[in-house]
Design an enzyme around this catalytic site. Structure first.
Site, PDB file in Angstrom:
ATOM      1  N   ASP A  88     -25.190-110.920 -68.351  1.00  0.00           N
ATOM      2  CA  ASP A  88     -26.252-110.835 -69.347  1.00  0.00           C
ATOM      3  C   ASP A  88     -27.169-112.048 -69.289  1.00  0.00           C
ATOM      4  O   ASP A  88     -26.791-113.140 -69.725  1.00  0.00           O
ATOM      5  CB  ASP A  88     -25.629-110.713 -70.739  1.00  0.00           C
ATOM      6  CG  ASP A  88     -26.658-110.614 -71.843  1.00  0.00           C
ATOM      7  OD1 ASP A  88     -27.803-110.220 -71.544  1.00  0.00           O
ATOM      8  OD2 ASP A  88     -26.330-110.913 -73.003  1.00  0.00           O
ATOM      9  N   ASP A 293     -34.037-109.131 -68.958  1.00  0.00           N
ATOM     10  CA  ASP A 293     -32.696-109.135 -69.530  1.00  0.00           C
ATOM     11  C   ASP A 293     -31.774-108.154 -68.797  1.00  0.00           C
ATOM     12  O   ASP A 293     -31.874-106.942 -68.978  1.00  0.00           O
ATOM     13  CB  ASP A 293     -32.793-108.769 -71.019  1.00  0.00           C
ATOM     14  CG  ASP A 293     -31.444-108.802 -71.716  1.00  0.00           C
ATOM     15  OD1 ASP A 293     -30.470-109.283 -71.116  1.00  0.00           O
ATOM     16  OD2 ASP A 293     -31.377-108.339 -72.868  1.00  0.00           O
TER      17      ASP A 293
END
Length: 458
Positions: A88, A293
């Site tokens: 992440d 992201d």
């Protein structure tokens, strides 16, 4: 301060008879051997000449049943224990389930069948240390009982009611170097002993932990560069078949495209500026900022840019649009015709700050629902944040150069880099062969009941 081979230090040493004569061949050979020894321990030298990977290799895998996120295996502690963690770039903390009072089950039908999920136990690792409240990494000191009590942490994510909390610990993260000083590298990292998870962490995503790759000092990339183990940069490759790569210290290549990050000093993120979007033959002025992201499955855009892009895509789509389906989070979905071909689907390209172009190779997702094939524009309407999700990164090696504060990208075959790792992954759902070019896109299956498709946002 005296050099280890200086005359002064020679007089102090108990090993003087083995001391090389200054200026001799033996003298310089001994210096070179010392250099090589220190490089093997990664104590000095060019940190950026040898990217690091995890102990099991640098492969990552997109797992559809676990939120369409990319996962890899990491090894923590002494002896080493393996965890399959989601990757992440939108958050900073690395955490794994630990001393659980509420964690995801360690086995289930959605998990890869041949991978055993573990729970971290600090007492079973000889290198584990608790982080106390007087440590610089402790940011929740108001919740501490005293300076030497365990440092608590809590992180809440964008996904509804999704969070992790527990205490901070330090332990060894096992890595490998593939450069001139190839070998095992053990890095001491600070991470979350995740005692209580909520929301998506309990069922559909990151059940065995999450590796935050953000810019804050607590993240693993920050730790590796701060300790001189790698350059302050890393790359992630996203293959169209769900196989990817991650390399710490990778600064990319001279021929890659780039755009600068928009840095907020109080909370730095991988945020860029998009100035224009081309959908098919239509140019749309944008001037928006968006977060790159990897922890978000698909791309999220706020209005008015969301509507302008979606309507432009719809006006150029050749297939019939479907009625809205509550199980599908995408608004613009189409029945796939028997002669469907990727070349007939409107293309998409982003123009970013600096003028470079980012072609989106995978703007749609193919869905099998009630025996029919449907494709959707894989963009979700957002209420507050623009997020370039993992689906837009497909087909690229993305370089997060934190030293130069630049995002780099290059079309890339992820199989060109190193060897496979041992991360297991279930076969991806692939549409029938008569779908043609559309078969290379992301795929997901919806059941005939009312179960909703879940997308991940961290």
């Amino acid at each position: 301060m005296h050099h280890r081979y200086s005359e002064t230090y020679k007089n102090w040493s108990t090993h003087r008879k083995n001391w090389p004569q200054e200026g001799s061949f033996e003298y310089y050979a001994a210096l070179a051997r010392r250099d090589q020894f220190l490089r093997g321990r990664r104590l000095f030298g060019n940190a950026d000449d040898a990217p690091l990977a995890f102990a099991d290799g640098n492969s990552t895998f997109r797992i559809s049943s676990l939120g369409f996120l990319h996962y890899t295996t990491v090894e923590l502690g002494t002896p080493g224990v393996k965890f399959m963690v989601a990757l992440d770039t939108g958050s900073d903390l690395f955490w794994v389930p630990c001393e659980c009072s509420r964690c995801a089950p360690t086995e289930g039908s959605a998990y890869a069948s041949d991978f055993e999920f573990n729970i971290y136990n600090p007492s079973e690792s000889s290198t584990s240390k608790r982080v106390t409240c007087n440590n610089d990494f402790c940011t929740h000191r108001s919740r501490c009982l005293g300076a030497f009590s365990n440092c608590p942490y809590t992180v809440s994510y964008v996904s509804a009611k999704t969070s992790t909390s527990g205490i901070l610990v330090q332990d060894v993260l096992h890595l490998t170097s593939k450069g001139s000083s190839a070998g095992v590298v053990e890095a001491t990292v600070t991470f979350g002993c995740g005692q209580v998870q909520s929301g998506s962490f309990l069922d559909i995503a990151a059940p065995n932990g999450l590796l935050g790759l953000g810019m804050e000092r607590t993240s693993v990339p920050s730790t590796l560069s701060r300790e001189g183990l790698t350059a302050d940069s890393f790359s992630m490759c996203f293959g169209s078949d769900g196989v990817g790569r991650i390399n710490f210290g990778d600064k990319g290549s001279p021929d890659q495209e780039e755009t600068p990050f928009n840095l907020n000093p109080s909370h730095p993120t991988y945020n860029i500026t998009v100035t224009r979007v081309r959908v098919g033959t239509t140019l749309i002025d944008a001037d928006i900022t968006a977060l790159f992201d990897s922890g978000t499955s698909f791309t999220y855009l706020v209005n008015p840019i969301y509507t302008r892009i979606s309507e432009s895509f719809h006006s150029q789509a050749r297939d019939s649009r479907r009625q809205p389906d509550s199980r599908i989070p995408f608004e613009y979905c189409y029945n796939m015709s028997p002669d469907a071909n990727a070349s007939l689907i409107p293309s998409m390209t982003l123009t970013v700050k600096g003028g470079n172009h980012f072609a989106v190779y995978d703007p749609i997702i193919v869905i099998s629902t009630q025996g029919q094939l449907v494709y959707c524009l894989a963009i979700v309407k957002s209420v507050e944040l623009n997020i370039i999700g993992q689906n837009f990164m497909t087909g690229y090696r993305i370089v997060f150069d934190r030293e130069r504060l630049m995002l780099g990208w290059k079309k890339f075959n992820c199989y060109d880099v190193e060897e496979y790792s041992k991360v297991p992954v279930e076969p991806l759902t692939v549409p029938p062969s008569d779908v043609g070019g559309a078969g290379s896109h992301n795929n997901l299956t919806t059941e005939e009941d009312d179960e909703e498709t879940s997308l991940m946002m961290w």
